[in-house]
Design a protein around this motif. Structure first.
Motif, PDB file in Angstrom:
ATOM      1  N   LEU A   6       0.700  -0.826  -0.008  1.00 50.23           N
ATOM      2  CA  LEU A   6       0.346  -0.026  -0.008  1.00 50.23           C
ATOM      3  C   LEU A   6       0.496   1.115   0.012  1.00 50.23           C
ATOM      4  CD1 LEU A   6      -2.242  -1.340   2.594  1.00 50.23           C
ATOM      5  CD2 LEU A   6      -2.862  -1.088   0.112  1.00 50.23           C
ATOM      6  N   ALA A   7       1.410   2.270   1.373  1.00 49.66           N
ATOM      7  CA  ALA A   7       1.605   3.590   1.062  1.00 49.66           C
ATOM      8  C   ALA A   7       2.441   3.660   2.160  1.00 49.66           C
ATOM      9  CB  ALA A   7       0.879   4.473   0.108  1.00 49.66           C
ATOM     10  N   ARG A   8       3.083   4.411   2.310  1.00 52.26           N
ATOM     11  CA  ARG A   8       3.926   4.989   3.143  1.00 52.26           C
ATOM     12  C   ARG A   8       3.140   6.421   3.632  1.00 52.26           C
ATOM     13  NH1 ARG A   8       7.845   3.052   7.103  1.00 52.26           N
ATOM     14  NH2 ARG A   8       8.660   4.584   8.609  1.00 52.26           N
ATOM     15  N   ALA A   9       2.384   6.389   4.149  1.00 52.61           N
ATOM     16  CA  ALA A   9       1.659   8.156   4.027  1.00 52.61           C
ATOM     17  C   ALA A   9       1.461   8.231   5.053  1.00 52.61           C
ATOM     18  CB  ALA A   9       0.240   8.207   3.716  1.00 52.61           C
ATOM     19  N   ALA A  10       2.096   9.996   5.636  1.00 53.03           N
ATOM     20  CA  ALA A  10       2.454  10.389   6.683  1.00 53.03           C
ATOM     21  C   ALA A  10       0.291  10.747   7.832  1.00 53.03           C
ATOM     22  CB  ALA A  10       2.016  11.910   6.281  1.00 53.03           C
ATOM     23  N   THR A 310       5.974   4.720  -0.854  1.00 51.18           N
ATOM     24  CA  THR A 310       4.196   3.764  -0.261  1.00 51.18           C
ATOM     25  C   THR A 310       5.001   2.517   0.193  1.00 51.18           C
ATOM     26  OG1 THR A 310       4.427   2.696  -3.107  1.00 51.18           O
ATOM     27  CG2 THR A 310       3.390   4.979  -2.791  1.00 51.18           C
ATOM     28  N   CYS A 311       4.040   1.980   1.586  1.00 49.49           N
ATOM     29  CA  CYS A 311       4.568   0.471   2.054  1.00 49.49           C
ATOM     30  C   CYS A 311       2.885   0.520   2.541  1.00 49.49           C
ATOM     31  CB  CYS A 311       5.677   0.675   3.165  1.00 49.49           C
ATOM     32  SG  CYS A 311       7.020   1.163   2.446  1.00 49.49           S
ATOM     33  N   VAL A 312       2.907  -0.474   2.576  1.00 45.08           N
ATOM     34  CA  VAL A 312       1.414  -1.339   3.539  1.00 45.08           C
ATOM     35  C   VAL A 312       1.073  -0.298   4.866  1.00 45.08           C
ATOM     36  CG1 VAL A 312       2.387  -3.089   4.804  1.00 45.08           C
ATOM     37  CG2 VAL A 312       0.320  -2.754   4.199  1.00 45.08           C
ATOM     38  N   SER A 313       0.195  -0.099   5.391  1.00 39.86           N
ATOM     39  CA  SER A 313      -0.465   0.705   6.144  1.00 39.86           C
ATOM     40  C   SER A 313      -1.707   0.115   6.767  1.00 39.86           C
ATOM     41  CB  SER A 313      -1.068   2.058   5.889  1.00 39.86           C
ATOM     42  OG  SER A 313      -1.694   2.372   7.094  1.00 39.86           O
ATOM     43  N   PHE A 527       0.403   4.420   3.887  1.00 38.05           N
ATOM     44  CA  PHE A 527       2.456   4.618   4.379  1.00 38.05           C
ATOM     45  C   PHE A 527       3.031   5.372   3.181  1.00 38.05           C
ATOM     46  CE2 PHE A 527       1.844   2.556   8.548  1.00 38.05           C
ATOM     47  CZ  PHE A 527       0.654   2.931   8.774  1.00 38.05           C
ATOM     48  N   VAL A 528       2.750   6.785   3.271  1.00 39.86           N
ATOM     49  CA  VAL A 528       3.800   7.807   2.214  1.00 39.86           C
ATOM     50  C   VAL A 528       5.051   8.454   2.706  1.00 39.86           C
ATOM     51  CG1 VAL A 528       3.312   9.563  -0.145  1.00 39.86           C
ATOM     52  CG2 VAL A 528       2.185   8.078   0.148  1.00 39.86           C
ATOM     53  N   HIS A 529       5.964   8.404   2.118  1.00 45.85           N
ATOM     54  CA  HIS A 529       7.312   8.696   3.047  1.00 45.85           C
ATOM     55  C   HIS A 529       8.232   9.985   1.730  1.00 45.85           C
ATOM     56  CE1 HIS A 529       6.931   8.129   6.697  1.00 45.85           C
ATOM     57  NE2 HIS A 529       8.082   7.090   6.916  1.00 45.85           N
ATOM     58  N   ALA A 530       8.243  11.331   1.744  1.00 51.56           N
ATOM     59  CA  ALA A 530       8.586  11.678   1.007  1.00 51.56           C
ATOM     60  C   ALA A 530       9.887  11.878   1.312  1.00 51.56           C
ATOM     61  CB  ALA A 530       7.246  13.162  -0.238  1.00 51.56           C
TER      62      ALA A 530
END
Length: 554
Positions: A6-10, A310-313, A527-530
């Motif tokens: 999924l996503a590495r999101a704040a 973008t990583c699993v959450s 999870f979203v990291h920039a």
């Protein structure tokens, strides 16, 4: 679909914010440039060289005390300070936890060197590793005892909820055996009783140092701890390095002997405007920018100097319907509303290629293949039929939303819901609450018909997510949902170790939650990291934090 990237999101908008005008933003920018040694090019080389990592967040808390949770800024800093008894062993997982969510059977010791559970499961004997604080004090079992006593006496919200409701700790849970050995006592064992100790507010304090600053009016040293990390983790700082609400500069704890990476200095800067944080990152004046808008993440993907991960959450956005409402409390009405929602179109319209539509009543991030009965469908005609069966027509409801929680996308989602539900004869009136405080107050008071919210589990585990809001036993179930069979199944999930038996219980809980809807989930967030390129060895823990001390150059 099983576990997937999924996503590495704040997290969505923090629970605590401060406003910053142009002067404050310019000051933060100047600070970032100074901390990183210059302009864009020098920041890139600084990150790659492992010297300074500048972390731009929405604002800094006014206190570093783990007893004072002030939203995302507190957790961002708290997890980086480290020094908890246990951690997630993401290094053993695919892409270090990016594609597979770490579970309770991936726990490893942080300050704990080893542990053993008694035959009845109610006592865990823990041996501490040798560790020394930046002040030069050796870690002892008394530090652990004092830290837990402090959290309990100060009635700190999340830690006490985790100990009392998620796990079942004894009233006085810590018993000291010797300097490096202690016991954790539970009234009943559970699959979660050690996993909860990964939460940042359980970091062990250097009680020897803190006690030098206690007074009759301040027996737990809150004034001192608010300005001093007092930890056994990888970082330290002078009191002058913390400017309340503005910045924090962390340096390496010279006495830290556990494995660490190449970053020698970690600088947190508070910049309230997301566009300004994105600009700092894109120009190289920040190494990382938290909590950006999805449009900004999409734009940063085109910058070769930025890595958008973008990583699993397990984070989810739910629609909450008040079960105490005479109409919205009906199962048929709640199921009809769920059927009338086109989750895919919401995600496609709002998230610029990030996040996923919720597929089932239990997050697919947990890797349990959910049965069809637990999965969501989009069926307008069936929704109309259920509303007619319930004797409901011309239904009108007020939907409370806030840009603080779940985030700035709340208005877009609300308008799409308004349009979709109108097709089944439901008139949605949108009421916007500006701050996180307002939306949280409305939720906790149960003073709403419908509400758009966020479920970000403090401990990513199926039991925690199933229990947190939808169990009638939970203090956070403020919307009146009660299902006794669901409660019984969820309780069994909490006491069953990971495996086929537990998965079967999770599936059954998912079926019950779909048939008798509590939270109606809309979006599975990522999870979203920039972050600036040049660093590796990211540990993708299920809480979504960075863990800068592990990063390596190259």
């Amino acid at each position: 679909m099983t576990r997937r990237a999924l996503a590495r999101a704040a997290r969505s908008g923090p629970s605590w914010r401060r406003k910053a005008g142009p002067v404050a933003v310019l000051a933060a920018t100047a600070l970032a440039v100074t901390a990183c040694g210059g302009g864009g090019g020098s920041q890139s080389s600084a990150a790659a060289g492992g010297t300074t990592f500048t972390y731009a967040i929405s604002g800094l808390p006014t206190s570093l005390d783990p007893a004072d949770h002030q939203g995302d800024p507190s957790r961002n800093i708290g997890f980086e300070l480290g020094g908890t008894l246990f951690r997630w062993g993401t290094e053993d997982l695919d892409q270090q936890g990016c594609t597979t969510l770490a579970s309770v059977d991936h726990l490893k010791g942080d300050l704990a060197e080893s542990w053993e559970r008694s035959a009845d499961g109610k006592t865990v004997t823990v041996k501490l590793r040798e560790a020394t604080s930046a002040a030069g004090n050796k870690l002892t079992s008394e530090d652990v005892k004092w830290t837990f006593d402090r959290l309990i006496d100060l009635k700190v919200g999340t830690p006490n909820t985790l100990m009392q409701d998620v796990a079942d700790y004894a009233a006085d849970p810590i018993r000291v055996i010797d300097d490096r050995t202690f016991e954790i006592h539970m009234d009943n064992p559970s699959a979660m009783d050690l996993a909860i100790l990964t939460w940042y507010q359980f970091r062990i304090l250097d009680s020897t140092e803190v006690k030098k600053h206690v007074t009759a009016d301040d027996p737990w040293g809150k004034n001192f701890v608010s300005k001093n990390a007092s930890t056994f983790g990888p970082w330290t700082h002078a009191e002058s390095d913390f400017v309340s609400g503005d910045r924090l500069t962390l340096s390496k704890n010279p006495n830290y002997t556990a494995e660490r990476g190449d970053v020698e200095k970690l600088v947190f800067i508070g910049v309230s405007d997301a566009a300004s944080r994105a600009q700092l990152l894109s120009t190289g004046n920040a190494s990382y920018a938290a909590g950006l808008a999805y449009e900004q993440y999409a734009q940063l993907r085109d910058n070769p100097a930025i890595d958008v991960q973008t990583c699993v959450s397990a984070d989810r956005i739910p629609l909450v319907l008040n079960a105490a409402d005479p109409v919205l409390g009906k199962d048929e009405v709640r199921k009809a509303i769920s059927l009338a929602i086109d989750r895919k179109s919401i995600v496609d319209a709002v998230y610029r290629g990030f996040n996923q539509p919720a597929e089932a009543s239990v997050s697919t991030a947990y890797g349990v293949e959910m049965p069809e009965a637990a999965k969501y469908r989009y069926d307008v005609e069936e929704a109309k039929r259920l509303l007619e069966q319930a004797g409901v027509s011309n239904l009108s409801m007020t939907l409370h939303i806030s840009p603080a929680r779940p985030g700035p996308e709340a208005e877009q989602i609300a308008i799409l819901l308004q349009n979709q539900l109108s097709k089944v004869g439901i008139d949605v009136k949108i009421q916007t609450l500006a701050s996180a405080t307002e939306i949280n107050t409305v939720f906790h008071d149960g003073n709403f018909q419908a509400l758009l919210y966020l479920e970000p589990p403090a401990v990513a585990d199926p039991y925690y997510s199933l229990f947190l809001y939808n169990s009638s036993k939970s203090k956070l179930n403020t919307f009146g949902y009660v299902n006794s069979e669901y409660d019984d199944v969820v309780a069994k999930v909490g006491t069953t170790s990971p495996g086929d038996e537990r998965d079967a219980l999770v599936k059954r809980a998912g079926e019950l939650l779909a048939e008798h809807p509590g939270f109606i989930y809309l979006v599975d967030r990522q999870f979203v990291h920039a972050v600036r390129t040049g660093l590796t060895n990211y540990q993708h823990a299920p809480n979504g934090e960075m863990f800068v001390h592990t990063l390596k150059q190259g």
